[in-house]
Design a protein around this motif. Structure first.
Motif, mmCIF file in Angstrom:
data_model
loop_
_atom_site.group_PDB
_atom_site.id
_atom_site.type_symbol
_atom_site.label_atom_id
_atom_site.label_comp_id
_atom_site.label_asym_id
_atom_site.label_seq_id
_atom_site.Cartn_x
_atom_site.Cartn_y
_atom_site.Cartn_z
ATOM 1 N N VAL A 113 -55.265 59.810 -5.344
ATOM 2 C CA VAL A 113 -55.024 59.047 -4.127
ATOM 3 C C VAL A 113 -54.214 57.822 -4.538
ATOM 4 O O VAL A 113 -54.682 56.989 -5.321
ATOM 5 C CB VAL A 113 -56.333 58.609 -3.444
ATOM 6 C CG1 VAL A 113 -56.018 57.904 -2.124
ATOM 7 C CG2 VAL A 113 -57.241 59.806 -3.204
ATOM 8 N N VAL A 134 -56.124 65.464 -8.695
ATOM 9 C CA VAL A 134 -55.974 65.064 -7.300
ATOM 10 C C VAL A 134 -56.005 63.546 -7.305
ATOM 11 O O VAL A 134 -57.016 62.941 -7.686
ATOM 12 C CB VAL A 134 -57.093 65.633 -6.414
ATOM 13 C CG1 VAL A 134 -56.976 65.066 -5.000
ATOM 14 C CG2 VAL A 134 -57.025 67.152 -6.375
ATOM 15 N N ALA A 167 -62.191 61.501 -1.147
ATOM 16 C CA ALA A 167 -60.820 60.999 -1.305
ATOM 17 C C ALA A 167 -60.343 60.339 -0.021
ATOM 18 O O ALA A 167 -59.590 59.359 -0.051
ATOM 19 C CB ALA A 167 -59.887 62.140 -1.709
ATOM 20 N N ALA A 191 -59.421 61.512 -7.899
ATOM 21 C CA ALA A 191 -60.505 62.093 -7.106
ATOM 22 C C ALA A 191 -61.020 63.391 -7.706
ATOM 23 O O ALA A 191 -62.159 63.785 -7.447
ATOM 24 C CB ALA A 191 -60.021 62.347 -5.677
ATOM 25 N N ALA A 217 -58.624 56.660 0.556
ATOM 26 C CA ALA A 217 -57.342 56.439 1.236
ATOM 27 C C ALA A 217 -57.485 55.386 2.334
ATOM 28 O O ALA A 217 -56.620 54.505 2.491
ATOM 29 C CB ALA A 217 -56.830 57.759 1.815
ATOM 30 N N ASP A 246 -52.282 66.719 -4.936
ATOM 31 C CA ASP A 246 -52.835 67.588 -5.973
ATOM 32 C C ASP A 246 -51.681 68.013 -6.863
ATOM 33 O O ASP A 246 -50.841 68.827 -6.459
ATOM 34 C CB ASP A 246 -53.515 68.803 -5.356
ATOM 35 C CG ASP A 246 -54.226 69.682 -6.386
ATOM 36 O OD1 ASP A 246 -53.958 69.519 -7.593
ATOM 37 O OD2 ASP A 246 -55.037 70.530 -5.978
ATOM 38 N N THR A 260 -51.461 58.151 0.186
ATOM 39 C CA THR A 260 -51.058 59.535 -0.066
ATOM 40 C C THR A 260 -52.013 60.191 -1.050
ATOM 41 O O THR A 260 -52.320 59.618 -2.102
ATOM 42 C CB THR A 260 -49.625 59.583 -0.632
ATOM 43 O OG1 THR A 260 -48.716 59.097 0.354
ATOM 44 C CG2 THR A 260 -49.238 61.004 -1.025
ATOM 45 N N THR A 261 -52.471 61.392 -0.710
ATOM 46 C CA THR A 261 -53.299 62.186 -1.615
ATOM 47 C C THR A 261 -52.489 63.383 -2.082
ATOM 48 O O THR A 261 -51.953 64.139 -1.258
ATOM 49 C CB THR A 261 -54.587 62.652 -0.923
ATOM 50 O OG1 THR A 261 -55.330 61.511 -0.496
ATOM 51 C CG2 THR A 261 -55.447 63.479 -1.860
#
Length: 891
Positions: free
Chosen positions: A149, A147, A35, A237, A39, A157, A154-155
């Protein structure tokens, strides 16, 4: 850019197409591993298209921007809550996930026909469904969390308990915008009614606006908007899905009606009996199905005129429950105006024939299309009461636009119809005809209150018609969703939303005529997950795509591109192909790309291999002696071998290889033998020679004999795999008369069994030693020292010949617990490929080796000598023939 980046023409062209009828060549290919890579990739601000399985049918997996491979490093599968949930990387296929869930009695809800190849990332991104899941168990209904991205980097969950607070803090504009759109839609009565009506159907047109009605928190809304977004809003992801129970018992009926009207009129009553699936087949579909060699006897006897059929299936967890479901439906079935009485079948073979008919329609029509044409598979959905008039009008459109061989089939329970036609899209007249047909088809579907895409996604195919289906207000809501998530517009441009009225007729495929295997390929990618070179060089689909690209470059006079592709093709497509034929087991049109590669491998060394065929006994003894010498002198053998490999491409010796074995023994009994033993010459080359089968036969009182001149005979595989036709003919001329007769010939290596069957044809009956043991020896043998745990590696030859059940039978006789890795596949040793290109074996066996690592087994077994060498090299544990193990435990 992060990840592995390639601008090599070979890499760009091998990934330039998916299963759709669109073709764009990416400017670069990037393989990301995390991930975090994604990003950082977003920060570059370049147009990106994510791709995993490449089975998409509407063009969402192709681009002229940067193509991001999300398949190779995102295959993790973690079973949660005893199988009630599962966390999956976007690169794992549906079949791989269901294999892991099977031991818990659970499975994924979506059941697309492409489950062997489509990945969960693609299934969720397209909101794919299938034959039985409808809208109750599709990706939207069963998504738990993701999850993601976002294009900003920004990632998030969305399964975190504070996910909504995180979204508000880190993406305030997106959080506020989703709140605003939720209230806007809910406050508009017309919008609410339109969404409720359209999403009561299977519907993958545009974005999933039902998320704005079904959920309150922006984080939850975002999770559901990502379903069906086709990679235009963010990168998935990781995905957590709820699962459904496996209903392993079924009762299946094939209901034939006089015409389409009678079949569709029966639907309300049938739906009320709550079947798992109702599949419609029109008259053209039935005629296509009758050409199948394994056609159901009832259909074979039918004089098809205007008939139509419904394939109905009832499923349950136990046989008794399935019988009860069938009994409850019996009254309804008895009242239907059927051509022949209804019969619900429980026999797996009979049921499989019926489903093979339904699932094989695509292959039958696509495989028979004229060279140079594309197979176009479209899907729509209408309310069930509108199904008959919609089908009638579609048939009228086929006639009006001269699509003479078009077929209609599909998921009738949901009003979801697929239709398939073939077109020469590279020709302007063909493209124009397809455009006129599409305009008329849109009028028909929307005129019956339907959706233009039910489960294949909007892609590029239906972007010009999204506004028309939803109206200006809801289309504006979709544009705002895209702007909030992807303000720079970098994710999959041109997909889902596109105001270009001709977008669906741009960048269409053209396919020059090349070779028989190449011309039949529909580019679906079903072959890719079973290909041992998929993570090293190319897959069968990619080998074919490169052949097409090479021919097109020749036609275009692009000498530089021709030279570049030819240079790369030798290693990427020819040298590292295992020619194991596993691609054919997954291909809907039964292409064995190995046949193509064998022809391409034919070279000027025909004479040398013909000489070897004439002196095969001496050749095998010499090879065995060379291996024995190398083991005694490894300090000398290793550098000499590396130098010869580097300079002349000679086989590469390594210390994990065994010494040679003895010459194959000859046996001439006094009495008439029960079987002829044709032992494999691999035992002479890669000792020790396999003598276990003969010992087992002796214990069981079975008399064996060997053919005259055995040491000089071979199954022919070494010549066939290299395209050495002269040597193959030389060997065949000696093997056939030596084995002709009515006594069964038993072979003690699976690949040799397959090779000898092909070499002999109907000259003799050839049986594998494992199968012979399972059916003739086991009940005469006494196991005295049963093992606890056995790791078993089936082989590609055994799988293709249907020998895996016999292999499991023998394995279960010698051990309490038998483990076949979920990630099992061809080991890639492939005769001499493991010596010429050990990197192929390493890539092919890596998933199995990782799955077995850290676990203890009392023995490791297979049924083919070179495969045993490959798995030994991969795991560090000695693999042996399963009959060696059986011989030990029956002493």
């Amino acid at each position: 850019m992060p990840g592995a980046v390639s601008t090599r023409p070979t890499d760009r062209l091998r990934l330039a197409r998916d299963a759709s009828h669109f073709a764009l060549t990416p400017s670069a290919v990037v393989t990301v591993a995390s991930a975090g890579d994604v990003a950082r990739l977003f920060a570059a601000g370049q147009p990106l298209t994510f791709r995993s399985g490449g089975t998409s049918l509407s063009g969402q997996g192709v681009t002229d921007g940067i193509l991001v491979d999300s398949r190779r490093h995102f295959r993790d599968i973690e079973v949660l809550d005893d199988g009630f949930r599962v966390r999956v990387g976007p690169g794992a296929t549906v079949r791989q996930v269901n294999t892991r869930l099977a031991r818990y009695g659970r499975m994924l809800g979506p059941d697309p026909a492409s489950e062997v190849a489509c990945t969960l990332g693609g299934v969720v991104a397209n909101n794919s469904s299938g034959m039985a899941c409808g809208t109750a168990a599709n990706s939207y209904a069963l998504i738990d969390s993701v999850v993601v991205v976002l294009p900003s980097g920004t990632t998030l969950d969305t399964g975190d308990i504070d996910a909504d607070d995180q979204l508000r803090a880190r993406e305030p504009d997106l959080w506020a915008g989703l709140n605003r759109l939720r209230d806007r839609v809910r406050g508009n009565a017309a919008s609410r009614a339109s969404i409720e009506r359209q999403f009561a159907l299977k519907n993958t047109m545009g974005y999933g606006l039902n998320a704005l009605l079904d959920h309150d928190r922006p984080a939850d809304i975002l999770t559901r908007l990502l379903v069906g977004s086709e990679g235009t809003l963010g990168f998935l992801a990781s995905i957590v899905m709820r699962t459904v129970p496996v209903h392993a018992h079924a009762r299946t009926g094939f209901l034939v009606f006089d015409d389409l009207a009678a079949a569709t009129a029966a639907l309300p009553g049938l739906v009320a009996t709550d079947p798992a699936a109702i599949e419609l087949l029109d008259a053209t579909s039935l005629r296509v199905g009758q050409s199948d060699a394994d056609v159901d006897p009832g259909l074979a006897a039918l004089d098809v005129r205007h008939h139509a059929a419904l394939l109905v299936e009832y499923r349950a967890g136990t046989a008794a429950e399935a019988d009860a479901r069938a009994e409850e439906a019996a009254g309804t079935l008895a009242r239907l105006p059927l051509v022949t009485p209804a019969e619900l079948k429980s026999d797996p073979a009979a049921r499989n024939r019926l489903w093979h008919l339904r699932k094989g329609l695509y292959a039958k029509v696509a495989g028979a299309r004229p060279p140079g044409t594309a197979a176009l598979l479209e899907d729509i959905a209408v309310p069930v009461p509108e199904l008959l008039p919609a089908c009638r009008e579609l048939i009228g459109l086929f006639e009006r636009h001269a699509y003479d061989h078009a077929v209609i089939f599909g998921h009738a329970k949901d009003g979801n119809i697929h239709f398939m036609l073939t077109e020469r899209l590279g020709d302007s007249s063909g493209r124009d005809r397809f455009g006129r047909f599409t305009d008329d088809m849109v009028d028909v579907v929307l005129g019956h209150g339907g959706t233009l895409k039910a489960e294949h996604g909007t892609g590029r195919m239906m972007t010009p018609f999204v506004r028309r289906q939803y109206g200006d207000e809801l289309y504006d809501v979709m544009l705002e969703i895209k702007r909030l998530c992807d303000p720079r517009g970098i994710l999959n441009p041109g997909v889902v939303l596109n105001d270009d009225p001709g977008a669906h007729l741009a960048a269409l495929k053209t396919s020059p005529v090349v070779e028989e295997e190449v011309d039949r390929c529909v580019e679906c990618g079903f072959c890719e997950p079973v290909c041992p070179s998929r993570d090293l060089t190319t897959t069968p689909r990619q080998r074919i795509l490169l052949r097409r690209a090479l021919e097109q470059a020749r036609l275009d006079g692009d000498a530089a591109l021709v030279a570049s592709l030819e240079k790369d093709y030798e290693y990427d497509a020819v040298d590292t192909c295992a020619v194991d034929g596993m691609c054919q087991t997954a291909c809907p049109v039964q292409i064995n790309t190995g046949d193509l590669v064998r022809r391409l491998r034919a070279s000027d060394s025909q004479g040398a291999w013909a000489f070897a065929a004439r002196h095969w006994s001496a050749t095998t003894r010499a090879m065995g002696a060379a291996l024995s010498t190398a083991r005694r002198l490894p300090i000398v053998a290793a550098p000499v071998s590396r130098a010869a490999h580097r300079i002349a491409g000679a086989p590469l010796w390594s210390p994990d290889l065994p010494g040679g074995g003895r010459a194959r023994p000859r046996v001439t009994p006094e009495d008439k033998p029960d079987a002829i033993l044709f032992s494999s010459c691999t035992g002479t080359m890669f000792g020790p020679a396999n003598e276990s089968f003969a010992r087992l036969c002796d214990r069981a009182g079975v008399v064996l004999a060997t053919p005259p001149g055995l040491p000089s005979l071979c199954c022919g595989t070494p010549w066939k795999s290299k395209g050495m036709t002269r040597g193959l003919a030389e060997m065949a001329s000696r093997v056939r008369p030596a084995l002709a007769g009515d006594i069964p010939v038993v072979v003690d290596a699976a690949s040799c069994t397959e090779g000898l069957r092909q070499l002999l044809g109907d000259v003799a009956t050839v049986v594998d030693a494992v199968e012979f043991t399972a059916t003739h020896l086991l009940d005469r043998l006494k196991v005295t020292a049963r093992l606890g745990d056995l790791a078993l590696h089936p082989t590609c030859s055994a799988q293709r010949m249907g020998l895996t059940p016999a292999l499991l039978t023998v394995a279960e006789a010698v051990a309490e617990r038998v483990t076949v890795p979920d990630s099992w596949g061809c080991c890639g040793f492939a005769g001499d490929r493991g010596l010429l290109h050990p990197e192929l074996t390493a890539a092919a066996t890596a998933p199995q080796a990782a799955e077995l690592a850290g676990r203890h087994f009392d023995a490791y077994a297979s049924c083919n000598r070179t495969c045993e060498l490959g798995m030994t090299r991969a795991t560090g544990h000695t693999y042996e023939h399963v009959l060696d193990v059986l011989e030990r435990v029956t002493r």
